[in-house]
Structure formats: structure tokens, C-alpha cells
Write a protein that holds these residues in place. Structure first.
Motif, PDB file in Angstrom:
ATOM      1  N   TRP A 138       0.852  -1.193   0.000  1.00 23.82           N
ATOM      2  CA  TRP A 138       0.000   0.000   0.000  1.00 23.82           C
ATOM      3  C   TRP A 138       0.880   1.233   0.000  1.00 23.82           C
ATOM      4  O   TRP A 138       1.897   1.283   0.700  1.00 23.82           O
ATOM      5  N   THR A 139       0.488   2.243  -0.759  1.00 20.79           N
ATOM      6  CA  THR A 139       1.087   3.570  -0.661  1.00 20.79           C
ATOM      7  C   THR A 139      -0.041   4.499  -0.243  1.00 20.79           C
ATOM      8  O   THR A 139      -1.116   4.498  -0.854  1.00 20.79           O
ATOM      9  N   ILE A 140       0.204   5.261   0.814  1.00 19.79           N
ATOM     10  CA  ILE A 140      -0.838   6.100   1.399  1.00 19.79           C
ATOM     11  C   ILE A 140      -0.312   7.520   1.533  1.00 19.79           C
ATOM     12  O   ILE A 140       0.730   7.756   2.154  1.00 19.79           O
ATOM     13  N   TYR A 141      -1.033   8.450   0.934  1.00 20.99           N
ATOM     14  CA  TYR A 141      -0.723   9.865   1.069  1.00 20.99           C
ATOM     15  C   TYR A 141      -1.836  10.501   1.882  1.00 20.99           C
ATOM     16  O   TYR A 141      -3.014  10.354   1.545  1.00 20.99           O
ATOM     17  N   PRO A 149       1.439  -9.107   7.176  1.00 22.45           N
ATOM     18  CA  PRO A 149       0.908  -7.832   6.687  1.00 22.45           C
ATOM     19  C   PRO A 149       1.628  -7.387   5.410  1.00 22.45           C
ATOM     20  O   PRO A 149       2.758  -7.788   5.151  1.00 22.45           O
ATOM     21  N   PRO A 150       0.967  -6.534   4.623  1.00 23.42           N
ATOM     22  CA  PRO A 150       1.591  -6.028   3.400  1.00 23.42           C
ATOM     23  C   PRO A 150       2.659  -4.984   3.718  1.00 23.42           C
ATOM     24  O   PRO A 150       2.803  -4.546   4.851  1.00 23.42           O
ATOM     25  N   LEU A 151       3.378  -4.592   2.694  1.00 22.73           N
ATOM     26  CA  LEU A 151       4.290  -3.467   2.807  1.00 22.73           C
ATOM     27  C   LEU A 151       3.449  -2.198   2.845  1.00 22.73           C
ATOM     28  O   LEU A 151       2.388  -2.148   2.228  1.00 22.73           O
ATOM     29  N   VAL A 152       3.908  -1.177   3.566  1.00 24.58           N
ATOM     30  CA  VAL A 152       3.168   0.078   3.655  1.00 24.58           C
ATOM     31  C   VAL A 152       4.152   1.238   3.546  1.00 24.58           C
ATOM     32  O   VAL A 152       5.153   1.283   4.255  1.00 24.58           O
ATOM     33  N   THR A 153       3.843   2.157   2.648  1.00 27.08           N
ATOM     34  CA  THR A 153       4.566   3.421   2.560  1.00 27.08           C
ATOM     35  C   THR A 153       3.544   4.512   2.798  1.00 27.08           C
ATOM     36  O   THR A 153       2.500   4.539   2.136  1.00 27.08           O
ATOM     37  N   ALA A 154       3.811   5.390   3.753  1.00 23.61           N
ATOM     38  CA  ALA A 154       2.875   6.468   4.065  1.00 23.61           C
ATOM     39  C   ALA A 154       3.634   7.789   4.104  1.00 23.61           C
ATOM     40  O   ALA A 154       4.791   7.831   4.529  1.00 23.61           O
ATOM     41  N   ALA A 155       2.960   8.825   3.644  1.00 21.87           N
ATOM     42  CA  ALA A 155       3.577  10.147   3.659  1.00 21.87           C
ATOM     43  C   ALA A 155       2.525  11.209   3.926  1.00 21.87           C
ATOM     44  O   ALA A 155       1.386  11.097   3.458  1.00 21.87           O
ATOM     45  N   LEU A 156       2.919  12.208   4.687  1.00 17.57           N
ATOM     46  CA  LEU A 156       2.094  13.402   4.849  1.00 17.57           C
ATOM     47  C   LEU A 156       2.480  14.350   3.723  1.00 17.57           C
ATOM     48  O   LEU A 156       3.667  14.554   3.457  1.00 17.57           O
ATOM     49  N   VAL A 157       1.464  14.909   3.056  1.00 20.53           N
ATOM     50  CA  VAL A 157       1.718  15.760   1.900  1.00 20.53           C
ATOM     51  C   VAL A 157       0.999  17.092   2.047  1.00 20.53           C
ATOM     52  O   VAL A 157       0.031  17.210   2.793  1.00 20.53           O
ATOM     53  N   ALA A 158       1.473  18.084   1.322  1.00 21.98           N
ATOM     54  CA  ALA A 158       0.881  19.423   1.384  1.00 21.98           C
ATOM     55  C   ALA A 158      -0.429  19.517   0.603  1.00 21.98           C
ATOM     56  O   ALA A 158      -1.247  20.391   0.871  1.00 21.98           O
ATOM     57  N   GLY A 159      -0.636  18.621  -0.343  1.00 26.21           N
ATOM     58  CA  GLY A 159      -1.866  18.663  -1.119  1.00 26.21           C
ATOM     59  C   GLY A 159      -2.009  17.423  -1.974  1.00 26.21           C
ATOM     60  O   GLY A 159      -1.043  16.704  -2.222  1.00 26.21           O
ATOM     61  N   LEU A 160      -3.244  17.185  -2.418  1.00 24.97           N
ATOM     62  CA  LEU A 160      -3.553  16.063  -3.299  1.00 24.97           C
ATOM     63  C   LEU A 160      -4.226  16.610  -4.547  1.00 24.97           C
ATOM     64  O   LEU A 160      -4.712  17.745  -4.559  1.00 24.97           O
ATOM     65  N   VAL A 206      -7.067  15.895  -5.966  1.00 22.33           N
ATOM     66  CA  VAL A 206      -8.514  16.127  -5.884  1.00 22.33           C
ATOM     67  C   VAL A 206      -8.754  17.202  -4.826  1.00 22.33           C
ATOM     68  O   VAL A 206      -8.432  16.992  -3.653  1.00 22.33           O
ATOM     69  N   PRO A 207      -9.302  18.351  -5.208  1.00 24.71           N
ATOM     70  CA  PRO A 207      -9.546  19.413  -4.226  1.00 24.71           C
ATOM     71  C   PRO A 207     -10.402  18.915  -3.057  1.00 24.71           C
ATOM     72  O   PRO A 207     -11.431  18.271  -3.262  1.00 24.71           O
ATOM     73  N   GLY A 208      -9.926  19.155  -1.840  1.00 27.47           N
ATOM     74  CA  GLY A 208     -10.641  18.745  -0.643  1.00 27.47           C
ATOM     75  C   GLY A 208     -10.319  17.345  -0.171  1.00 27.47           C
ATOM     76  O   GLY A 208     -10.698  16.941   0.931  1.00 27.47           O
ATOM     77  N   ALA A 209      -9.622  16.567  -0.985  1.00 27.86           N
ATOM     78  CA  ALA A 209      -9.256  15.202  -0.574  1.00 27.86           C
ATOM     79  C   ALA A 209      -8.194  15.271   0.518  1.00 27.86           C
ATOM     80  O   ALA A 209      -7.296  16.106   0.473  1.00 27.86           O
ATOM     81  N   VAL A 210      -8.321  14.387   1.502  1.00 31.27           N
ATOM     82  CA  VAL A 210      -7.331  14.334   2.577  1.00 31.27           C
ATOM     83  C   VAL A 210      -6.540  13.025   2.560  1.00 31.27           C
ATOM     84  O   VAL A 210      -5.590  12.873   3.316  1.00 31.27           O
ATOM     85  N   ILE A 211      -6.926  12.086   1.684  1.00 32.85           N
ATOM     86  CA  ILE A 211      -6.204  10.822   1.601  1.00 32.85           C
ATOM     87  C   ILE A 211      -6.238  10.298   0.177  1.00 32.85           C
ATOM     88  O   ILE A 211      -7.187  10.531  -0.574  1.00 32.85           O
ATOM     89  N   GLU A 212      -5.157   9.625  -0.200  1.00 32.84           N
ATOM     90  CA  GLU A 212      -5.101   8.908  -1.472  1.00 32.84           C
ATOM     91  C   GLU A 212      -4.326   7.630  -1.227  1.00 32.84           C
ATOM     92  O   GLU A 212      -3.261   7.653  -0.587  1.00 32.84           O
ATOM     93  N   VAL A 213      -4.874   6.517  -1.694  1.00 38.54           N
ATOM     94  CA  VAL A 213      -4.210   5.222  -1.518  1.00 38.54           C
ATOM     95  C   VAL A 213      -4.017   4.570  -2.876  1.00 38.54           C
ATOM     96  O   VAL A 213      -4.847   4.711  -3.778  1.00 38.54           O
ATOM     97  N   SER A 214      -2.915   3.871  -3.014  1.00 35.89           N
ATOM     98  CA  SER A 214      -2.708   3.012  -4.178  1.00 35.89           C
ATOM     99  C   SER A 214      -2.243   1.664  -3.648  1.00 35.89           C
ATOM    100  O   SER A 214      -1.759   1.569  -2.514  1.00 35.89           O
ATOM    101  N   ALA A 215      -2.400   0.646  -4.467  1.00 37.09           N
ATOM    102  CA  ALA A 215      -2.083  -0.704  -4.005  1.00 37.09           C
ATOM    103  C   ALA A 215      -1.461  -1.518  -5.116  1.00 37.09           C
ATOM    104  O   ALA A 215      -1.706  -1.289  -6.301  1.00 37.09           O
ATOM    105  N   ILE A 216      -0.652  -2.479  -4.693  1.00 36.33           N
ATOM    106  CA  ILE A 216      -0.156  -3.513  -5.586  1.00 36.33           C
ATOM    107  C   ILE A 216      -0.573  -4.835  -4.967  1.00 36.33           C
ATOM    108  O   ILE A 216      -0.320  -5.100  -3.786  1.00 36.33           O
ATOM    109  N   ALA A 217      -1.228  -5.649  -5.769  1.00 36.72           N
ATOM    110  CA  ALA A 217      -1.667  -6.965  -5.318  1.00 36.72           C
ATOM    111  C   ALA A 217      -1.007  -8.018  -6.184  1.00 36.72           C
ATOM    112  O   ALA A 217      -0.564  -7.744  -7.301  1.00 36.72           O
ATOM    113  N   ALA A 218      -0.951  -9.238  -5.681  1.00 36.92           N
ATOM    114  CA  ALA A 218      -0.430 -10.351  -6.450  1.00 36.92           C
ATOM    115  C   ALA A 218      -1.263 -11.578  -6.148  1.00 36.92           C
ATOM    116  O   ALA A 218      -1.630 -11.825  -4.992  1.00 36.92           O
TER     117      ALA A 218
END
Length: 133
Positions: free
Chosen positions: A77-80, A104-115, A117-129
Motif C-alpha cells: 500500500w502507498t498512502i498519502y 501484513p503487506p508493505l506500507v509506505t505512508a507520507a504526509l503531503v501538502a496537497g492532493l 482532488v480538491p478537498g481530498a485528505v487521503i489517497e491510496v494506491s495498491a499492488i496486489a499479487a
């Protein structure tokens, strides 16, 4: 043939994440692009971090299922998260959804200044196998 998620000796052991994923040849790898807390029309479901987080993960689940996979097949998971968002609310809302009995899966998380989508506070992407027999 199996997909391996590992926590090698010498690295911190956490029930929340692994450090290494090994996907064997022949497995199908599925990449899910960034998902926000929006409905099928693209509108934010709420300004609340927890509600956006739940919907972002739900959107990732829908995308995974369209490719024959599920949340338990996610290896990374990558989580912004927006820097002004309530981090505990955002993670707390989805922690139970992402928990599993296996490694558990691998997780990368970061706090960001903006995304994007206006007003969005989170964005996730995933890799599955998945191994298709």
C-alpha cells in the motif's frame, strides 16, 4: 509457488507492515492507481478524514475485484495523507479493514501538502499479487 511477505531479522517487526514482498514468476501482479474518498461520480463523500479513508479503501477494493483480487491479496500500500488531516481518524477508520491473519503487506505512508482532488485528505494506491492455477 507462493507469494512471500517477510520481516527479515535486523529490521523492526510490526504487526502493521512487512518489509519485503517476493512475487514468483507466473503470478499475476495488479496495480491499483491512486484512489480518493470519492463516490462513483467523483464527488468527495465527506470532508471527514475517516469517511474519506473508508471510501478510498473501498474504491481500491472495487478496483481489485475487477481484476480478480481482493484486499487480502495486496502486497503493498502507498498512502498519502494531507498534512492537515486527522491522521488517527484516517488510519483508525481503515485499520480493521486492512488487518489480516497472514503476514501484513508493505506500507509506505507520507504526509503531503496537497492532493490532486480538491478537498481530498487521503489517497491510496495498491499492488496486489495472485497465483492463478
Amino acid at each position: 509457488m507462493e507469494i512471500t511477505l517477510a520481516q527479515p531479522a535486523g529490521l523492526v517487526v510490526s504487526p502493521a507492515f512487512s518489509h519485503v514482498a517476493v512475487v514468483p514468476p507466473g503470478a499475476t501482479t495488479i496495480h491499483v492507481g491512486g484512489q480518493n474518498g470519492v463516490d462513483e461520480t467523483g464527488a468527495l463523500v465527506s470532508t471527514d478524514a475517516a469517511e474519506q479513508s473508508l471510501r478510498a479503501v473501498e474504491n481500491a477494493r472495487i478496483a481489485l475485484e475487477s481484476a480478480g483480487a481482493g484486499l487480502d491479496d495486496v502486497i503493498s500500500w502507498t498512502i498519502y495523507i494531507h498534512q492537515d488531516a486527522d491522521l488517527r481518524a484516517a488510519y483508525g477508520a481503515v485499520a480493521a479493514t486492512l488487518a489480516r491473519d497472514s503476514a501484513p503487506p508493505l506500507v509506505t505512508a507520507a504526509l503531503v501538502a496537497g492532493l490532486g482532488v480538491p478537498g481530498a485528505v487521503i489517497e491510496v494506491s495498491a499492488i496486489a499479487a495472485v497465483i492463478r492455477e
